[in-house]
Scaffold this active site. Structure first.
Site, short mmCIF file in Angstrom:
data_model
loop_
_atom_site.label_atom_id
_atom_site.label_comp_id
_atom_site.label_asym_id
_atom_site.label_seq_id
_atom_site.Cartn_x
_atom_site.Cartn_y
_atom_site.Cartn_z
N HIS A 98 -2.86 7.09 -1.02
CA HIS A 98 -3.81 7.60 0.11
C HIS A 98 -3.09 8.19 1.37
O HIS A 98 -3.82 8.30 2.46
CB HIS A 98 -5.02 6.54 0.38
CG HIS A 98 -5.85 6.28 -0.65
ND1 HIS A 98 -6.45 5.12 -0.82
CD2 HIS A 98 -5.93 6.96 -2.08
CE1 HIS A 98 -7.05 5.10 -1.98
NE2 HIS A 98 -6.66 6.12 -2.65
N TYR A 147 -0.73 7.36 3.35
CA TYR A 147 -0.33 6.60 4.37
C TYR A 147 1.14 6.77 4.11
O TYR A 147 1.94 7.46 3.41
CB TYR A 147 -0.89 5.13 4.43
CG TYR A 147 -2.29 5.19 4.38
CD1 TYR A 147 -2.76 5.69 5.74
CD2 TYR A 147 -3.32 4.88 3.52
CE1 TYR A 147 -4.28 5.79 6.06
CE2 TYR A 147 -4.50 4.83 3.85
CZ TYR A 147 -5.07 5.47 4.83
OH TYR A 147 -6.46 5.49 5.08
N HIS A 192 0.95 -1.26 -0.11
CA HIS A 192 -0.15 0.08 -0.06
C HIS A 192 0.88 1.31 -0.12
O HIS A 192 1.44 1.51 1.05
CB HIS A 192 -0.99 -0.03 1.21
CG HIS A 192 -2.28 0.96 1.20
ND1 HIS A 192 -2.12 1.98 0.18
CD2 HIS A 192 -3.27 0.89 1.81
CE1 HIS A 192 -3.42 2.61 0.39
NE2 HIS A 192 -3.90 2.01 1.38
#
Length: 372
Positions: A182, A184, A179
């Site tokens: 977004h 993070y 990931h």
């Protein structure tokens, strides 16, 4: 499931995996993994959305006890968590699905209440994140000002991603998705709105992407490039993570990823500046699609018509669906028949109920019977 008249329903070979269609379940945080442990009710949730040869990406899953920022999100850093994932993965495989685990670290999108021993969250920076309205439109999320990771600590976080990838394979997953989107932790390093470092992880585009690529390299070395994907959102400013030159960032990343030969790149459309909200934009993912040598997956507010067009125009190889797949467990079937879709209910996206808004959305056959 093959229908040449519906591009989304055509087969696709992704590395070692033979996909029967191109409709992918996007990773969706559901906050029903109590105490960060996946629960038995996830067996039904994921198996409902599984088709023979379909690709599913599990909800964002923490790589360590410092990676947390939301209630009841799953982790994969303990033996208990690994064991809890196994029957969920088995249920997907029993129906012929292909299952990847998205591994994440939230970085500064957290507060001390989610951190071990009440410590402050870590990030690329010590810049605080302003309070954010939660998805329900009512509650406000408060974030503890983060602690800037020391240069010598970054390798430990890279190691956390590596171990999480190893654990995911131990749990039976077919691969992992890193990931990097977004707002993070990985995104916090890549974006110049957030990264104000002066060491080798800050400043130039190359330096800001160094952490992301070190994570990729470590995960590839641990589980193999043919089991690794990554999600990126260079154009998004979610969680105050914008960049002054998102096109350059996206291109640099995909060209660098080519060196590692990873399986796929999953990128969020520029129109999704905020999660769940479309906007007009002159930007396109096409340059990244053209530059990337592996499978390219696009996400961001797609419907059936737009997904088919993206494939016909060679804008993407696969299309990920989030909210529509959440509300329509048989989404590929509905796309095949061009059938009506269940409407999703935002109010039940992030509640703890193991049934409501989770496994109670009707299938096409049952909704048709109900209307007879």
């Amino acid at each position: 499931m093959v229908d040449s008249k519906v591009p989304l329903l055509t087969p696709y070979k992704m590395g070692r995996f033979n996909l029967s269609h191109r409709v992918v379940l996007a990773p969706l945080t559901r906050q029903r993994s109590y105490n960060n442990v996946p629960q038995p009710h996830a067996i039904l949730y994921y198996s409902q959305r599984t088709t023979q040869g379909g690709l599913l990406i599990a909800e964002a899953t923490g790589v360590s006890d410092t990676a947390q920022g939301y209630p009841d999100t799953p982790g994969i850093w303990t033996n208990e968590q690994v064991e809890a994932w196994k029957p969920i993965v088995d249920a997907v495989h029993d129906k012929g699905g292909i299952f990847f685990c998205q591994i994440w670290h939230v970085g500064r999108v957290s507060n001390s209440g989610f951190q071990p021993n009440g410590q402050v969250p870590v990030s690329s920076t010590d810049q605080p994140l302003t309070p954010q309205i939660r998805a329900n439109g009512i509650d406000v999320a408060q974030f503890t000002p983060p602690r800037r990771l020391r240069t010598d600590e970054i390798s430990e976080v890279v190691k956390d991603f590596k171990i999480a990838a190893r654990n995911a394979i131990e749990a039976g997953f077919d691969g992992v998705e890193i990931h990097g989107a977004h707002g993070y932790l990985i995104d916090q390093f890549m974006k110049d709105q957030v990264n104000d470092r002066t060491d080798e992880y800050g400043g130039s585009l190359e330096n800001r992407c160094r952490f992301a690529l070190e994570v990729v390299e470590a995960v590839v070395n641990e589980v193999g490039a043919d089991r690794v994907g990554i999600r990126l959102s260079p154009f998004a400013n979610y969680m105050e993570s914008g960049d002054s030159n998102p096109k350059a960032l996206g291109l640099y990343m995909v060209e660098s990823l080519n060196k590692y030969g990873i399986l796929y790149c999953h990128m969020v459309e520029p129109r999704m500046k905020k999660v769940g909200e479309k906007c007009e934009t002159p930007y396109s993912l096409q340059p990244m699609k053209d530059a990337f040598k592996g499978t390219f997956m696009a996400a961001g507010g797609y419907d059936r018509e737009e997904g088919n067009k993206a494939l016909v125009d060679k804008h993407a190889d696969l299309v990920a669906y989030g909210r529509w797949f959440l509300a329509n467990p048989d989404l590929p079937r509905r796309f095949e028949l061009n059938a009506p879709l269940n409407k999703y209910n935002r109010d039940t996206f992030y509640i703890s109920d193991p049934i409501v808004g989770y496994v109670d959305y009707p299938f096409l056959e049952s909704s048709t019977k109900d209307s007879d």
